[in-house]
Design a protein around this motif. Structure first.
Motif, PDB file in Angstrom:
ATOM      1  N   LEU A   1       0.834  -1.197   0.000  1.00  0.00           N
ATOM      2  CA  LEU A   1       0.000   0.000   0.000  1.00  0.00           C
ATOM      3  C   LEU A   1       0.872   1.251   0.000  1.00  0.00           C
ATOM      4  N   ASP A   2       0.637   2.153  -0.911  1.00  0.00           N
ATOM      5  CA  ASP A   2       1.377   3.409  -1.012  1.00  0.00           C
ATOM      6  C   ASP A   2       0.587   4.507  -0.314  1.00  0.00           C
ATOM      7  N   LEU A   3       0.977   4.825   0.895  1.00  0.00           N
ATOM      8  CA  LEU A   3       0.251   5.808   1.687  1.00  0.00           C
ATOM      9  C   LEU A   3       0.468   7.238   1.206  1.00  0.00           C
TER      10      LEU A   3
ATOM     11  N   TYR B   1      -6.362   8.345   0.170  1.00  0.00           N
ATOM     12  CA  TYR B   1      -6.613   7.531   1.363  1.00  0.00           C
ATOM     13  C   TYR B   1      -7.059   8.385   2.549  1.00  0.00           C
ATOM     14  N   LEU B   2      -6.934   9.699   2.442  1.00  0.00           N
ATOM     15  CA  LEU B   2      -7.342  10.579   3.540  1.00  0.00           C
ATOM     16  C   LEU B   2      -8.830  10.906   3.512  1.00  0.00           C
ATOM     17  N   ARG B   3      -9.488  10.523   2.443  1.00  0.00           N
ATOM     18  CA  ARG B   3     -10.911  10.827   2.347  1.00  0.00           C
ATOM     19  C   ARG B   3     -11.695  10.091   3.425  1.00  0.00           C
ATOM     20  N   SER B   4     -12.679  10.779   3.949  1.00  0.00           N
ATOM     21  CA  SER B   4     -13.594  10.251   4.971  1.00  0.00           C
ATOM     22  C   SER B   4     -12.900   9.899   6.286  1.00  0.00           C
ATOM     23  N   LEU B   5     -11.653  10.351   6.496  1.00  0.00           N
ATOM     24  CA  LEU B   5     -10.960  10.120   7.767  1.00  0.00           C
ATOM     25  C   LEU B   5     -11.087  11.347   8.655  1.00  0.00           C
ATOM     26  N   ASP B   6     -11.184  11.112   9.956  1.00  0.00           N
ATOM     27  CA  ASP B   6     -11.214  12.247  10.871  1.00  0.00           C
ATOM     28  C   ASP B   6      -9.789  12.751  11.099  1.00  0.00           C
ATOM     29  N   ILE B   7      -9.659  13.867  11.802  1.00  0.00           N
ATOM     30  CA  ILE B   7      -8.366  14.525  11.944  1.00  0.00           C
ATOM     31  C   ILE B   7      -7.395  13.670  12.741  1.00  0.00           C
ATOM     32  N   ARG B   8      -7.876  12.869  13.686  1.00  0.00           N
ATOM     33  CA  ARG B   8      -6.973  12.030  14.468  1.00  0.00           C
ATOM     34  C   ARG B   8      -6.330  10.956  13.609  1.00  0.00           C
ATOM     35  N   ASN B   9      -7.123  10.323  12.742  1.00  0.00           N
ATOM     36  CA  ASN B   9      -6.564   9.316  11.851  1.00  0.00           C
ATOM     37  C   ASN B   9      -5.617   9.944  10.830  1.00  0.00           C
ATOM     38  N   ILE B  10      -5.935  11.138  10.380  1.00  0.00           N
ATOM     39  CA  ILE B  10      -5.068  11.822   9.424  1.00  0.00           C
ATOM     40  C   ILE B  10      -3.720  12.139  10.058  1.00  0.00           C
TER      41      ILE B  10
ATOM     42  N   ARG C   1       3.342   9.019   6.166  1.00  0.00           N
ATOM     43  CA  ARG C   1       3.296   9.693   4.871  1.00  0.00           C
ATOM     44  C   ARG C   1       4.473  10.666   4.714  1.00  0.00           C
ATOM     45  N   VAL C   2       4.822  11.370   5.773  1.00  0.00           N
ATOM     46  CA  VAL C   2       5.961  12.289   5.709  1.00  0.00           C
ATOM     47  C   VAL C   2       7.261  11.517   5.490  1.00  0.00           C
ATOM     48  N   THR C   3       7.442  10.416   6.221  1.00  0.00           N
ATOM     49  CA  THR C   3       8.650   9.604   6.056  1.00  0.00           C
ATOM     50  C   THR C   3       8.764   9.062   4.634  1.00  0.00           C
TER      51      THR C   3
END
Length: 467
Positions: free
Chosen positions: A19-21, A26-35, A42-44
């Protein structure tokens, strides 16, 4: 081993191994904590994707992180740079010099960032229809030297940096560059760059902040909260018109056996203070009572329902000559330079009741192995010819310049007394060639979180509690 364990729930039935994060979808429908949890990975991944040579990047990053820890400028929580910030800076250096080896990259890193240009970005940010809050230089002009993460939503990883910590880091970058130049000229060797320095020989005045609790479990919980709020105390000190630098040492220290008998489990942090030179004034009284009292950790702990009986903080001003009341002699003594500087180990006093905080990182390779890799790298003329700067097309919005710190007089003497009641007993800052008026004693401000008044042993006058 220290492990950052993150959890995030994705909107998909299964998660594949490949999976390529980095995909923003993949951020769709996620709340801010999961993001936020996903953003670490993702930064790494984005940093590794943007560097031209991963091997040189890793080796340079390990060297820079070891240097930063040894020089006391590695702590995001206390206002310095953390893991992500150092990685972004090294990655940017690798982008500018894609053909350089680690030895050259270390020097270029120090050259480039001692000036610390505008906000540091690894790539041009693209617009996204996810409408997540991102860092905007037009909004956050007050941020001190921003370093922007490459993954969406882009954030400033140096929002904790203050005026004092910026001055300290720039000073260390200049020192590191001078040492590196000597190394590359054959006048010194690589262990010299990583020699630790003695924080307790640099300043004449210090503030000692202690956090104690009655049990080990409560102590571990308490010091985490107190440490996260130390930068608030640093900010309050910086706003004092007579203080130019408030420099906190990232490492904490245990209390002596005698102090632990009185207060239970204890940790101490030390802040070096530099007072501004006052023009056309024989002396100036500086009262730091309000600054200390405004450092209210207990009220926040009470709101979080983590305040337990026995949890308290205390603050005291001490001169350098009085630090032996708090720390063992081997910690205070001036360090001697050794060729094998990396072999130095922190010794603990027999009078200590807890181990001091570690400044190592499980992700950093063995020090000797790291030095061997750096020393074996080719720094010949042919290699230098390949070290041409390559400028990627990265547009950086213009922002206003940050504040500057006035130059202070290193010979200036100052006297500070912190109290919690009575007439203001402050700080006397004489002019040039005037000795300190503080005798062999110092006034210690003790502040009970539980609300119980603390009595000064000399005047037996009750003091107002603070938290």
């Amino acid at each position: 081993l220290k492990i950052d364990l993150m959890f995030a729930r994705l909107s998909m039935p299964t998660v594949s191994d490949n999976l390529d994060l980095r995909d923003d979808s993949y951020l769709r429908s996620l709340d801010i904590r999961n993001i936020r949890s996903l953003n670490g990975c993702r930064v790494t991944d984005e940093i590794l994707h943007l560097v031209p040579n991963k091997e040189n990047f890793w080796l340079t990053l390990h060297a820079i992180k070891l240097w930063a820890k040894r020089r006391g400028i590695y702590s995001n929580m206390l206002g310095f740079l953390g893991r992500v910030s150092w990685a972004v800076l090294v990655a940017r250096t690798c982008q500018l010099y894609p053909n350089a080896l680690a030895t050259t990259l270390v020097k270029k890193f120090l050259v480039f960032f001692k000036m610390w240009p505008k906000p540091v970005l690894l790539k041009q940010h693209k617009e996204s229809n996810l409408n997540l809050p991102v860092w905007d230089p037009r909004v956050y002009q007050y941020h001190v030297k921003p370093i922007i993460t490459p993954a969406y939503p882009q954030q400033n990883s140096t929002y904790n940096v203050s005026t004092s910590t910026r001055v300290v880091m720039v000073e260390e970058l200049k020192h590191g560059l001078a040492v590196t130049n000597e190394i590359l000229q054959g006048k010194s060797d690589w262990p010299t760059l990583f020699e630790p320095w003695n924080f307790f020989q640099k300043y004449k005045h210090y503030i000692v902040l202690t956090a104690s609790a009655s049990t080990e479990e409560h102590h571990l919980e308490w010091i985490g909260l107190v440490k996260s709020k130390i930068r608030v105390l640093v900010g309050n000190l910086e706003r004092n018109e007579f203080i130019s630098i408030a420099h906190v040492k990232p490492q904490s220290f245990p209390g002596s056996r005698e102090l632990c008998k009185q207060n239970g489990y204890m940790s101490m942090w030390f802040l070096g203070i530099v007072f501004r030179k006052v023009e056309n004034a024989a002396s100036v009284n500086v009262d730091l009572t309000y600054v200390i009292q405004s450092f209210k950790v207990s009220s926040q702990a009470n709101n979080l329902n983590v305040l337990k009986g026995g949890m308290k903080t205390e603050a005291a001003h001490v001169k350098r000559t009085h630090l032996h009341y708090f720390l063992p002699a081997e910690t205070l003594q001036k360090r001697k330079k050794h060729a094998s500087g990396l072999q130095c180990k922190r010794t603990s006093s027999d009078g200590s009741c807890l181990n001091s905080s570690r400044d190592t990182d499980s992700r950093t390779p063995d020090n000797a192995s790291l030095l061997n890799k750096i020393s074996k790298l080719d720094t010949s003329t042919a290699e230098r010819e390949r070290n041409l700067m390559v400028l990627p097309r990265v547009a950086v919005p213009s922002v206003s310049k940050g504040l500057s710190i006035p130059v202070t007089d290193s010979k200036m003497e100052a006297t500070v007394a912190i109290r919690t009641l009575g007439a203001p007993v402050g700080c006397t800052i004489p002019g040039h060639n005037t000795g300190s008026q503080l005798g062999s004693h110092f006034v210690q401000g003790q502040h009970e979180l539980s609300g119980t008044p603390v009595t000064d042993p000399k005047n037996a006058a009750p003091k107002r509690p603070y938290s």
